[in-house]
Design a protein around this motif. Structure first.
Motif: not given
Length: 313
Positions: A181-185, A190-193, A209-218
Motif C-alpha cells: 500500500e505504501k508503494a501504491v500511495n 507502473p506497479l505489479c502485485y 483492497r487495491f482497485p487501481d492495481t491492474c497487473c498481477f504476477m502468478y
C-alpha cells in the motif's frame, strides 16, 4: 488487466511456458528463470533456449537477470537485445534463497541500499531499453522498505513487481500488504502485485483492497493450479480433462528434449510437488510419484491418480 507468469527456477522454463500457453489463458508476459550474469560469460545452451524467439513463439518473454555487478548486468542485457531482440529485461531483487543472498544477489542486494542505488544509476544511464524490477521489501526488517522506495522513485523503472515479503520471510506467512500500500500511495511508476495468489478469491481480495492495481504476477499458485488465470479471466473452472492433456503434452515434450529417464522424472516430480494438492486423497499417489524410478512406473501412478481421484472444488 495484465497477467504475468513468475520466473521459477526448475519449473517455468521454455517447455513449461509454451505448453501452458497452448492450453490455458495466455499471459501478457512470461518471465524466464534468472540468468546469472558474470564477467565474460556467454549464454549457455539452456539459457539460449530460454531467450531465443524460436523457442518462445507467440509469447512476450522477459529475460530475468541476477547479479549485483552493474557492468555484468549491462553486458548481459545488451547481448539479449542485440542477439535475441529483447527490448525489456528484468532485474532479480526478489530471490530469497540463501545460496543467492549470501553472494549479495537477489533479495540479498536489498541489504546494501547505497550500492543498489549506484548500481541502478549505472544501468539506467547506460542502457537504452526497458528495465523492470522484481523486488521484495527488504531483507530482515520491513522498515527497510522506506529506504528502498526512496531509491526506486529516482529511476525510470519500466515496471516494479512487488512481492511484499522480506527476504527472511521466504514464502511463509501472509504478504505484508501494508508495505504494498505504501508503494501504491508513493510511487508514480507502473506497479505489479505478486504474492499468495492461489485462488480466484485471493485475486478478488487483492483487487478489492487495491482497485487501481491492474497487473498481477502468478507463481506458486499458478503452478499448483495451471487453470487459475483461466478461471479468473474467463470464468472457466479447472477441469481434469484439460489438466490431463496439459500434463501429457508437457511429459512428451520433456521425453523428446531430455536424455535419460532420470532427467525427465526430475522435471515431472518437481511439477507434482505443486500440483498434487489439487486432487482428492492425493497423498499416497504423491508419495509413489516421488519414489518412481522409471517412466513406466511414473506413468502408471499418474494414470491411477487421474482415474481414481477428482480435482478439489
Amino acid at each position: 488487466m495484465k497477467d504475468y507468469m513468475a520466473p521459477m527456477e526448475g519449473v517455468t522454463n521454455f517447455v513449461y511456458r509454451r505448453t501452458y500457453h497452448r492450453f490455458y489463458h495466455p499471459m501478457d508476459k512470461y518471465f524466464t528463470p534468472f540468468i546469472s550474469a558474470k564477467p565474460k560469460k556467454n549464454l549457455s545452451f539452456q539459457e539460449i533456449c530460454e531467450v531465443s524467439p524460436e523457442r518462445n513463439e507467440g509469447m512476450y518473454v522477459v529475460p530475468q537477470i541476477l547479479t549485483c555487478n552493474a557492468d555484468d548486468f549491462i553486458r548481459t542485457a545488451q547481448l539479449l537485445k542485440d542477439d535475441y531482440g529483447h527490448q525489456e529485461v528484468n532485474l532479480n531483487l526478489g530471490c530469497p534463497s540463501g545460496t543467492v543472498t549470501a553472494k549479495g544477489k537477489g533479495a540479498g542486494f536489498l541489504a546494501e541500499p547505497q550500492k543498489l542505488d549506484q548500481f541502478l544509476d549505472q544501468i539506467f544511464s547506460k542502457l537504452d531499453m526497458k528495465i523492470s524490477i522484481k523486488t521484495r521489501i527488504g531483507t530482515h526488517y520491513e522498515e527497510d522498505w522506506e529506504y528502498l522506495l526512496a531509491i526506486y522513485e529516482k529511476y525510470p523503472i519500466h515496471e516494479l513487481i512487488i512481492h511484499p515479503r522480506i527476504q527472511t520471510d521466504m514464502y511463509r506467512g501472509v504478504p505484508r500488504l501494508g508495505a504494498y500500500e505504501k508503494a501504491v500511495n508513493r510511487l508514480k511508476m507502473p506497479l505489479c502485485y505478486n504474492g499468495n495468489l492461489f485462488s480466484a478469491a485471493d485475486y478478488k481480495r487483492i483487487t478489492e483492497r487495491f482497485p487501481d492495481t491492474c497487473c498481477f504476477m502468478y507463481g506458486r499458485g499458478l503452478i499448483t493450479n495451471p487453470g487459475l488465470v483461466t478461471e479468473i479471466r474467463e470464468g472457466i473452472r479447472p477441469n481434469k480433462k484439460t489438466v490431463r492433456e496439459f500434463h501429457d503434452c508437457l511429459f512428451e515434450e520433456y521425453r523428446e528434449l531430455l536424455s535419460g529417464e532420470r532427467n525427465v522424472l526430475f522435471r515431472m516430480k518437481e511439477l507434482w510437488s505443486y500440483m498434487a494438492v489439487n486432487f482428492t486423497n492425493y497423498e499416497k499417489y504423491a508419495k509413489k510419484i516421488k519414489k518412481s524410478q522409471h517412466l513406466s512406473e511414473y506413468s502408471s501412478v499418474v494414470s491411477s491418480l487421474f482415474a481414481e481421484q477428482d480435482l478439489i472444488d
